[in-house]
Motif scaffolding. Structure first.
Motif, PDB file in Angstrom:
ATOM      1  N   MET A 117      -0.088  -2.353   0.476  1.00 31.07           N
ATOM      2  CA  MET A 117      -0.651  -2.705  -0.812  1.00 31.07           C
ATOM      3  C   MET A 117      -1.281  -1.443  -1.396  1.00 31.07           C
ATOM      4  SD  MET A 117      -3.792  -5.275  -1.957  1.00 31.07           S
ATOM      5  CE  MET A 117      -3.797  -6.053  -0.427  1.00 31.07           C
ATOM      6  N   GLY A 118      -1.044  -1.254  -2.671  1.00 33.09           N
ATOM      7  CA  GLY A 118      -1.617  -0.110  -3.358  1.00 33.09           C
ATOM      8  C   GLY A 118      -2.835  -0.498  -4.174  1.00 33.09           C
ATOM      9  N   LYS A 119      -3.418   0.491  -4.808  1.00 31.84           N
ATOM     10  CA  LYS A 119      -4.620   0.291  -5.610  1.00 31.84           C
ATOM     11  C   LYS A 119      -4.363  -0.691  -6.765  1.00 31.84           C
ATOM     12  CE  LYS A 119      -8.131   2.972  -8.030  1.00 31.84           C
ATOM     13  NZ  LYS A 119      -8.550   4.338  -8.397  1.00 31.84           N
ATOM     14  N   ALA A 120      -3.226  -0.556  -7.441  1.00 34.09           N
ATOM     15  CA  ALA A 120      -2.906  -1.442  -8.566  1.00 34.09           C
ATOM     16  C   ALA A 120      -2.703  -2.889  -8.095  1.00 34.09           C
ATOM     17  CB  ALA A 120      -1.656  -0.948  -9.291  1.00 34.09           C
ATOM     18  N   ASP A 121      -2.031  -3.061  -6.954  1.00 38.08           N
ATOM     19  CA  ASP A 121      -1.828  -4.406  -6.397  1.00 38.08           C
ATOM     20  C   ASP A 121      -3.166  -5.061  -6.077  1.00 38.08           C
ATOM     21  OD1 ASP A 121       0.973  -4.131  -6.460  1.00 38.08           O
ATOM     22  OD2 ASP A 121       0.988  -3.218  -4.460  1.00 38.08           O
ATOM     23  N   ALA A 122      -4.053  -4.303  -5.477  1.00 41.79           N
ATOM     24  CA  ALA A 122      -5.373  -4.830  -5.121  1.00 41.79           C
ATOM     25  C   ALA A 122      -6.148  -5.228  -6.376  1.00 41.79           C
ATOM     26  CB  ALA A 122      -6.160  -3.797  -4.310  1.00 41.79           C
ATOM     27  N   ALA A 123      -6.032  -4.444  -7.433  1.00 46.60           N
ATOM     28  CA  ALA A 123      -6.734  -4.759  -8.675  1.00 46.60           C
ATOM     29  C   ALA A 123      -6.231  -6.061  -9.281  1.00 46.60           C
ATOM     30  CB  ALA A 123      -6.581  -3.616  -9.668  1.00 46.60           C
ATOM     31  N   ILE A 124      -4.932  -6.286  -9.234  1.00 50.76           N
ATOM     32  CA  ILE A 124      -4.350  -7.532  -9.757  1.00 50.76           C
ATOM     33  C   ILE A 124      -4.823  -8.723  -8.936  1.00 50.76           C
ATOM     34  CG2 ILE A 124      -2.187  -8.818 -10.039  1.00 50.76           C
ATOM     35  CD1 ILE A 124      -0.904  -6.056 -10.742  1.00 50.76           C
ATOM     36  N   LEU A 125      -4.784  -8.601  -7.614  1.00 52.87           N
ATOM     37  CA  LEU A 125      -5.238  -9.692  -6.750  1.00 52.87           C
ATOM     38  C   LEU A 125      -6.731  -9.966  -6.935  1.00 52.87           C
ATOM     39  CD1 LEU A 125      -3.274  -8.894  -3.483  1.00 52.87           C
ATOM     40  CD2 LEU A 125      -2.899 -10.799  -5.054  1.00 52.87           C
ATOM     41  N   ARG A 126      -7.518  -8.920  -7.098  1.00 52.08           N
ATOM     42  CA  ARG A 126      -8.961  -9.082  -7.310  1.00 52.08           C
ATOM     43  C   ARG A 126      -9.229  -9.875  -8.591  1.00 52.08           C
ATOM     44  NH1 ARG A 126     -10.097  -4.032  -7.558  1.00 52.08           N
ATOM     45  NH2 ARG A 126      -9.914  -3.740  -5.324  1.00 52.08           N
ATOM     46  N   LYS A 127      -8.478  -9.580  -9.640  1.00 57.72           N
ATOM     47  CA  LYS A 127      -8.642 -10.294 -10.911  1.00 57.72           C
ATOM     48  C   LYS A 127      -8.231 -11.761 -10.742  1.00 57.72           C
ATOM     49  CE  LYS A 127      -9.817  -8.821 -14.357  1.00 57.72           C
ATOM     50  NZ  LYS A 127     -11.151  -8.767 -14.971  1.00 57.72           N
ATOM     51  N   ALA A 128      -7.170 -12.026  -9.991  1.00 55.11           N
ATOM     52  CA  ALA A 128      -6.735 -13.404  -9.743  1.00 55.11           C
ATOM     53  C   ALA A 128      -7.809 -14.182  -8.989  1.00 55.11           C
ATOM     54  CB  ALA A 128      -5.427 -13.417  -8.960  1.00 55.11           C
ATOM     55  N   VAL A 129      -8.446 -13.548  -8.013  1.00 57.21           N
ATOM     56  CA  VAL A 129      -9.525 -14.197  -7.261  1.00 57.21           C
ATOM     57  C   VAL A 129     -10.704 -14.499  -8.182  1.00 57.21           C
ATOM     58  CG1 VAL A 129     -11.262 -13.826  -5.458  1.00 57.21           C
ATOM     59  CG2 VAL A 129      -8.873 -13.273  -5.009  1.00 57.21           C
ATOM     60  N   GLN A 130     -11.045 -13.569  -9.051  1.00 56.51           N
ATOM     61  CA  GLN A 130     -12.161 -13.768  -9.975  1.00 56.51           C
ATOM     62  C   GLN A 130     -11.916 -14.948 -10.912  1.00 56.51           C
ATOM     63  OE1 GLN A 130     -12.423  -9.971 -11.911  1.00 56.51           O
ATOM     64  NE2 GLN A 130     -13.642  -9.055 -10.282  1.00 56.51           N
ATOM     65  N   ARG A 131     -10.687 -15.131 -11.316  1.00 58.90           N
ATOM     66  CA  ARG A 131     -10.355 -16.186 -12.274  1.00 58.90           C
ATOM     67  C   ARG A 131      -9.989 -17.512 -11.607  1.00 58.90           C
ATOM     68  NH1 ARG A 131      -6.824 -13.101 -16.916  1.00 58.90           N
ATOM     69  NH2 ARG A 131      -8.463 -11.643 -17.510  1.00 58.90           N
ATOM     70  N   GLY A 132      -9.721 -17.487 -10.331  1.00 57.84           N
ATOM     71  CA  GLY A 132      -9.280 -18.677  -9.623  1.00 57.84           C
ATOM     72  C   GLY A 132     -10.380 -19.706  -9.408  1.00 57.84           C
TER      73      GLY A 132
END
Length: 73
Positions: free
Chosen positions: A1-16
């Motif tokens: 996982m790269g930095k961009a992938d982690a940022a996308i997943l982090r945003k999904a967790v925040q909104r979930g």
């Protein structure tokens, strides 16, 4: 996982509304780690693993977490 992938997943967790983590048991015991943190265990609502967790790792999660084990191990 790269930095961009982690940022996308982090945003999904925040909104979930419900955070379901699906992972293999060895991820808790391996010494290999990723430099990118997506979330902490306290934010997880449901944990699905291939084997039950050692009580040491269960304590990382909130008391209300639902633990599920799938597979034949």
């Amino acid at each position: 996982m790269g930095k961009a992938d982690a940022a996308i997943l982090r945003k999904a967790v925040q909104r979930g509304k419900k955070i379901i983590l699906v992972t293999q048991n060895y991820k808790f015991t391996t010494k290999k780690t990723s430099p990118y943190v997506v979330t902490n265990c306290q934010q997880v609502d449901v944990l699905v693993t291939d084997r039950g967790l050692d009580p040491k790792y269960v304590s990382y999660f909130r008391d209300s977490v639902v633990f599920r084990t799938i597979g034949n191990k």
